[in-house]
Motif scaffolding. Structure first.
Motif, PDB file in Angstrom:
ATOM      1  N   ASP A  52     -25.796 -81.107 -59.158  1.00  0.00           N
ATOM      2  CA  ASP A  52     -26.562 -79.628 -58.999  1.00  0.00           C
ATOM      3  C   ASP A  52     -25.327 -78.601 -59.411  1.00  0.00           C
ATOM      4  O   ASP A  52     -25.571 -77.624 -58.863  1.00  0.00           O
ATOM      5  N   GLY A  53     -24.291 -79.365 -59.872  1.00  0.00           N
ATOM      6  CA  GLY A  53     -23.279 -78.272 -60.226  1.00  0.00           C
ATOM      7  C   GLY A  53     -21.793 -78.736 -60.129  1.00  0.00           C
ATOM      8  O   GLY A  53     -21.846 -79.980 -60.108  1.00  0.00           O
ATOM      9  N   ALA A  54     -20.859 -77.578 -60.214  1.00  0.00           N
ATOM     10  CA  ALA A  54     -19.423 -78.364 -60.172  1.00  0.00           C
ATOM     11  C   ALA A  54     -18.576 -77.262 -59.306  1.00  0.00           C
ATOM     12  O   ALA A  54     -18.894 -76.097 -58.830  1.00  0.00           O
ATOM     13  N   ILE A  55     -17.503 -78.112 -58.635  1.00  0.00           N
ATOM     14  CA  ILE A  55     -16.556 -77.217 -57.892  1.00  0.00           C
ATOM     15  C   ILE A  55     -15.379 -76.916 -58.919  1.00  0.00           C
ATOM     16  O   ILE A  55     -14.736 -77.928 -59.245  1.00  0.00           O
ATOM     17  N   ILE A  56     -14.894 -75.614 -59.006  1.00  0.00           N
ATOM     18  CA  ILE A  56     -13.839 -75.633 -59.828  1.00  0.00           C
ATOM     19  C   ILE A  56     -12.700 -75.265 -59.007  1.00  0.00           C
ATOM     20  O   ILE A  56     -12.852 -74.353 -58.209  1.00  0.00           O
TER      21      ILE A  56
END
Ligand SMILES: Cc1cc2nc3c(=O)[nH]c(=O)nc-3n(C[C@H](O)[C@H](O)[C@H](O)COP(=O)(O)OP(=O)(O)OC[C@H]3O[C@@H](n4cnc5c(N)ncnc54)[C@H](O)[C@@H]3O)c2cc1C
Length: 378
Positions: free
Chosen positions: A69-73
């Motif tokens: 459900d997304g990304a951690i940058i």
């Protein structure tokens, strides 16, 4: 000698996609794979984005290890932000995925042979090592034999990769860890992965594909050593289940097609030079090649190169430029870009990321970087 309309060398995602597309049109197809089992070994972090693959393939639930459900940058100095992008993609189980694509080719009539290593190509026939040497004739041939491809060079294409044309990767499957399993983590900057990035692609709440890709032009250190150093800090209690080393090509070939052949997937150097992703472009190029090879076999005009250029190469060329700019940024500048990304994404829910638009936004928000790099990019 048995003869086929189409022979495809390599049953990765690209080769199987070409095989099921062409077999569906009724031509005779032979798909040759040197490994005894399709989908093994896995040399991949297994991430795939929904928006790019959707027009080409429906991803089945049984091929998925983890929904994303997304990304951690994470920036070069440890600060993080989340990109909330519901249902943006998956971490696949490539062993099941690759095997299923080859099964689709079989179901549509292709003959699939494993433990069948192509060792040369001469005058419209391949010589295959299947324990004994066997020859098969073809009207048309597709090279889908991955980064270490030899089909291209046998057919007269210069497929050599220089140091700047390859990302060298090391990756471990790690268990006994705790990860935010709905998000892939990407660690940018040159601290851990000079000239590339590091990743954590979750396979569950307690396991992940953890790796990094580096440019050999940016460091003399081995990818494995850099990964080992990072992991002692990141997952000191992690249990390493599997070690993988491999490369991702990042260049554009002059020729990917000839009189009676196409190259596809990593063999055609069609993986993304910025992200290193190659599954989707492999399948896209396989589908486009399968359809066009049938036209060529039937004596009709094809549009393989034009379609690849429009659907894959234009983006690769732009991403190569962005990658070249990324290479010139030091970690202070990477951190500035990271902070701009944080301003753009933090606290928002997105349903699309347009790379060209994002790069323009970053440049507009950072006049110094803009002055330096705008001309190089656009
Ligand atoms: C560490 C790492 C992590 C990656 N992570 C990702 C990711 O998360 N997402 C993503 O999209 N991409 C990722 N990639 C890239 C991705 O794995 C490749 O781009 C993709 O597998 C290319 O597909 P392909 O079908 O072109 O080639 P491959 O998957 O490499 O398949 C080629 C096949 O050809 C066979 N073969 C080779 N020579 C012969 C021969 N002479 N005769 C018969 N068979 C032959 C091989 O055995 C192989 O099965 C990663 C790569 C690496 C190295």
């Amino acid at each position: 000698m048995e003869t086929f309309d189409l022979i495809i060398v390599g049953a990765g995602p690209a080769g199987s996609a070409a095989a099921y597309t062409a077999a569906n049109e009724g031509v005779s197809v032979l798909l040759l794979e040197e490994d005894p089992e399709i989908g093994k070994p896995v040399i991949c972090a297994e991430g795939i984005s929904m928006s790019t693959i959707k027009p080409y393939l429906d991803i089945k639930r049984e091929w998925i290890s983890q929904d994303l459900d997304g990304a951690i940058i994470r920036g070069p100095f440890g600060d993080e932000f989340k990109v909330e992008y519901p249902k943006c993609g998956w971490v696949l189980d490539r062993t099941k995925f690759d095997a299923a694509l080859a099964d689709m080719a079989k179901a549509r009539g292709a003959l699939v042979k494993t433990s069948a290593k192509v060792i040369s190509i001469q005058n419209s026939k391949v010589v295959v090592d299947q324990g004994t040497k066997v020859e098969y004739g073809f009207k048309f041939i597709i090279g889908a034999d991955g980064i270490a491809s030899r089909v291209g060079s046998w057919l007269g294409v210069d497929t050599k990769l220089g140091l700047a044309d390859i990302a060298v990767c090391a990756q471990y499957v790690i268990e006994n860890i705790k990860v935010d399993n709905r998000y892939a983590s990407l660690i940018i900057g040159h601290r851990y992965a000079p000239g590339g990035y590091a990743w954590i692609f979750p396979k569950s709440e307690t396991s992940a594909n953890v790796g990094l890709g580096i440019s050999p032009t940016k460091t003399k250190e081995k990818a494995k050593n850099l990964l080992d150093q990072w992991l002692t800090q990141e997952f000191p209690n992690g249990v390493i289940k599997q070690r993988t080393f491999g490369g991702v090509p990042s260049t554009v070939l002059k020729h990917i097609a000839g009189e009676n052949f196409y190259l596809i997937g990593d063999a055609a150097r069609l993986s993304d030079p910025l992200s290193g992703a190659g599954i989707t472009n492999g399948i896209k190029s396989g589908v486009i090649a399968g359809r066009n090879a049938v036209l060529r076999i039937r004596g009709q005009k094809d549009s393989y190169y034009a379609e690849i250029k429009k659907n894959i190469l234009n983006e690769i060329k732009f991403h190569l430029k962005v990658r070249n700019v990324y290479w010139r940024l030091d970690d202070e500048e990477c951190n500035k870009v990271f902070k701009i990304g944080k301003r753009i994404f933090d606290g928002k829910i997105v349903d699309d990321i347009d790379m060209r638009h994002l790069v323009k936004e970053i440049l507009l928000l950072s006049p110094k970087i803009m002055l330096k790099w705008f001309g190089l990019l656009f």
